[in-house]
Design a protein around this motif. Structure first.
Motif, PDB file in Angstrom:
ATOM      1  N   ALA A 170      -2.118  12.445  14.859  1.00 36.21           N
ATOM      2  CA  ALA A 170      -3.018  12.044  13.815  1.00 36.21           C
ATOM      3  C   ALA A 170      -3.805  10.627  14.143  1.00 36.21           C
ATOM      4  CB  ALA A 170      -1.983  12.412  12.669  1.00 36.21           C
ATOM      5  N   VAL A 171      -4.687  10.294  12.992  1.00 34.66           N
ATOM      6  CA  VAL A 171      -4.856   9.005  12.934  1.00 34.66           C
ATOM      7  C   VAL A 171      -4.407   8.517  11.257  1.00 34.66           C
ATOM      8  CG1 VAL A 171      -6.611   7.207  12.696  1.00 34.66           C
ATOM      9  CG2 VAL A 171      -6.632   8.324  15.061  1.00 34.66           C
ATOM     10  N   LEU A 172      -4.008   7.370  11.075  1.00 35.30           N
ATOM     11  CA  LEU A 172      -3.287   6.938  10.084  1.00 35.30           C
ATOM     12  C   LEU A 172      -3.934   5.879   9.898  1.00 35.30           C
ATOM     13  CD1 LEU A 172      -2.014   7.395   7.179  1.00 35.30           C
ATOM     14  CD2 LEU A 172       0.288   6.848   8.519  1.00 35.30           C
ATOM     15  N   SER A 173      -4.815   5.874   8.472  1.00 33.81           N
ATOM     16  CA  SER A 173      -5.667   4.807   8.739  1.00 33.81           C
ATOM     17  C   SER A 173      -5.155   3.622   7.240  1.00 33.81           C
ATOM     18  CB  SER A 173      -7.303   4.925   8.062  1.00 33.81           C
ATOM     19  OG  SER A 173      -8.299   3.168   8.134  1.00 33.81           O
ATOM     20  N   THR A 174      -4.275   2.485   7.197  1.00 36.44           N
ATOM     21  CA  THR A 174      -4.019   2.059   6.814  1.00 36.44           C
ATOM     22  C   THR A 174      -4.179   1.613   5.357  1.00 36.44           C
ATOM     23  OG1 THR A 174      -4.023  -0.320   8.155  1.00 36.44           O
ATOM     24  CG2 THR A 174      -1.986   1.462   8.163  1.00 36.44           C
ATOM     25  N   GLY A 175      -5.440   1.419   4.702  1.00 41.11           N
ATOM     26  CA  GLY A 175      -5.918   0.651   3.722  1.00 41.11           C
ATOM     27  C   GLY A 175      -6.350  -0.316   4.352  1.00 41.11           C
ATOM     28  N   THR A 176      -7.789  -0.862   3.358  1.00 44.75           N
ATOM     29  CA  THR A 176      -8.438  -2.464   3.524  1.00 44.75           C
ATOM     30  C   THR A 176      -8.240  -3.456   2.756  1.00 44.75           C
ATOM     31  OG1 THR A 176     -10.986  -2.517   3.505  1.00 44.75           O
ATOM     32  CG2 THR A 176     -10.066  -1.324   1.847  1.00 44.75           C
ATOM     33  N   PRO A 177      -7.968  -4.534   3.128  1.00 43.74           N
ATOM     34  CA  PRO A 177      -8.043  -5.539   2.715  1.00 43.74           C
ATOM     35  C   PRO A 177      -8.950  -6.357   2.294  1.00 43.74           C
ATOM     36  CG  PRO A 177      -7.909  -6.341   4.419  1.00 43.74           C
ATOM     37  CD  PRO A 177      -8.338  -4.728   4.655  1.00 43.74           C
ATOM     38  N   VAL A 178     -10.674  -5.989   2.591  1.00 40.95           N
ATOM     39  CA  VAL A 178     -11.985  -6.752   3.031  1.00 40.95           C
ATOM     40  C   VAL A 178     -12.407  -5.371   1.904  1.00 40.95           C
ATOM     41  CG1 VAL A 178     -13.654  -7.211   3.956  1.00 40.95           C
ATOM     42  CG2 VAL A 178     -12.090  -7.422   4.916  1.00 40.95           C
ATOM     43  N   VAL A 179     -12.674  -4.892   0.659  1.00 39.18           N
ATOM     44  CA  VAL A 179     -13.820  -4.498  -0.248  1.00 39.18           C
ATOM     45  C   VAL A 179     -15.314  -5.976  -0.342  1.00 39.18           C
ATOM     46  CG1 VAL A 179     -14.476  -3.625  -2.007  1.00 39.18           C
ATOM     47  CG2 VAL A 179     -11.830  -3.809  -0.818  1.00 39.18           C
TER      48      VAL A 179
END
Length: 290
Positions: A240-249
């Motif tokens: 799987a690929v687990l995307s860890t969330g964004t710090p830039v919005v």
């Protein structure tokens, strides 16, 4: 710097290789075949890569195939928690999940629907505000080991999720909502995944309309913690690929428009460039042409 890649050679045959100064094939049949193996064996295969092959007519493909899935984590950075509260009619739910022991994890895309470098991402036709979300992606083996890292764009509808958090699947899961860099940086070449700079900019008519940067050092949860929760009572035989969330919005007034271009860079991992289209038709044409 070297990367694991999935590519179509000049004859159209899809292969897996190690890309550095040259492109050298690996002795596996697919990327999912690679991710069924332990990381130690993946490293051995990379170090024993074959003789260089011609790159004439070669095309890099999304680094996922088979039954590999993309999942994502939400509200793992303070900026993400703030942005969710700005847009939401029920802002307290995001503050609670930011502080909670259990992370927010959600399905993002099957392998066949992932787009990659220079392929279009889409904004929904029924959403007034859509944003790119630059994220560090963990490429995981079937046993949950981190084999490498990728750049992920978790394209999202802020207006749909903001209306009601229960609409999150519609805000997050649609054709053209998941872009993953074609190049996978091997885990053994990244000493500290929690010290990587993340930068994103949005170009409109050739002009920069948004520019933001942050660091994975601001991640509120460890990658190991996120992986452990994803694997609880779940199976990923092809990884799987687990995307860890964004710090830039981007701000609420800085949503995407058709014709924009999104550029994301993550230190020591790579980059991802995506033109933006309205609706899924152009993305469907790209997927059908593979």
């Amino acid at each position: 710097m070297s990367h694991l890649v999935r590519f179509a050679d000049g004859t159209g045959t899809v292969r897996v290789g190690l890309l550095g100064d040259e492109l050298r094939p690996l002795a596996v049949t697919s990327m999912s075949d690679l991710l069924r193996r332990p990381v130690a064996e993946i490293r051995e295969l990379a170090e024993a890569a074959g003789e260089p092959v011609s790159t004439v007519g070669t095309r890099l493909l999304p680094p996922l195939d088979g039954r590999t899935e993309v999942w994502a984590a939400g509200v793992t950075y303070r900026r993400s928690e703030e942005a969710r509260r700005e847009e939401s009619a029920d802002e307290d739910v995001y503050a609670r999940v930011y502080r909670a022991q259990r992370p927010e994890l959600f399905f993002k895309s099957p392998a066949w629907r992932v787009v990659t470098d220079d392929e279009p991402i889409a904004v929904r036709t029924d959403s007034a505000n859509n944003v790119p979300e630059p994220e560090l992606g963990l490429v995981l083996t079937g046993a949950g080991e981190v084999a490498g890292y990728v750049v992920v764009d978790d394209v999202s509808s802020r207006s749909i999720e903001g209306e009601n958090p229960l609409y999150l699947p519609q805000a997050k899961i649609y054709t053209g909502s998941c872009a993953v860099s074609a190049r996978v940086r091997p885990a053994w070449e990244v000493p500290d995944p929690l010290s990587l700079g993340i930068r994103m900019r949005i170009l409109r008519d050739g002009h920069e309309v948004f520019d933001g940067e942050a660091s994975t050092a601001q991640l509120n949860r460890t990658p190991a913690e996120l992986v452990e929760y994803l694997w609880r009572d779940n199976d990923f035989p092809d990884g799987a690929v687990l995307s860890t969330g964004t710090p830039v919005v981007p701000g609420l007034d800085q949503g995407l428009r058709a014709g924009d271009v999104v550029e994301i860079e993550i230190d020591e991992v790579g980059s991802l460039r995506s033109p933006v289209v309205l609706g899924a038709d152009e993305v469907r044409r790209v997927l059908a042409a593979r």
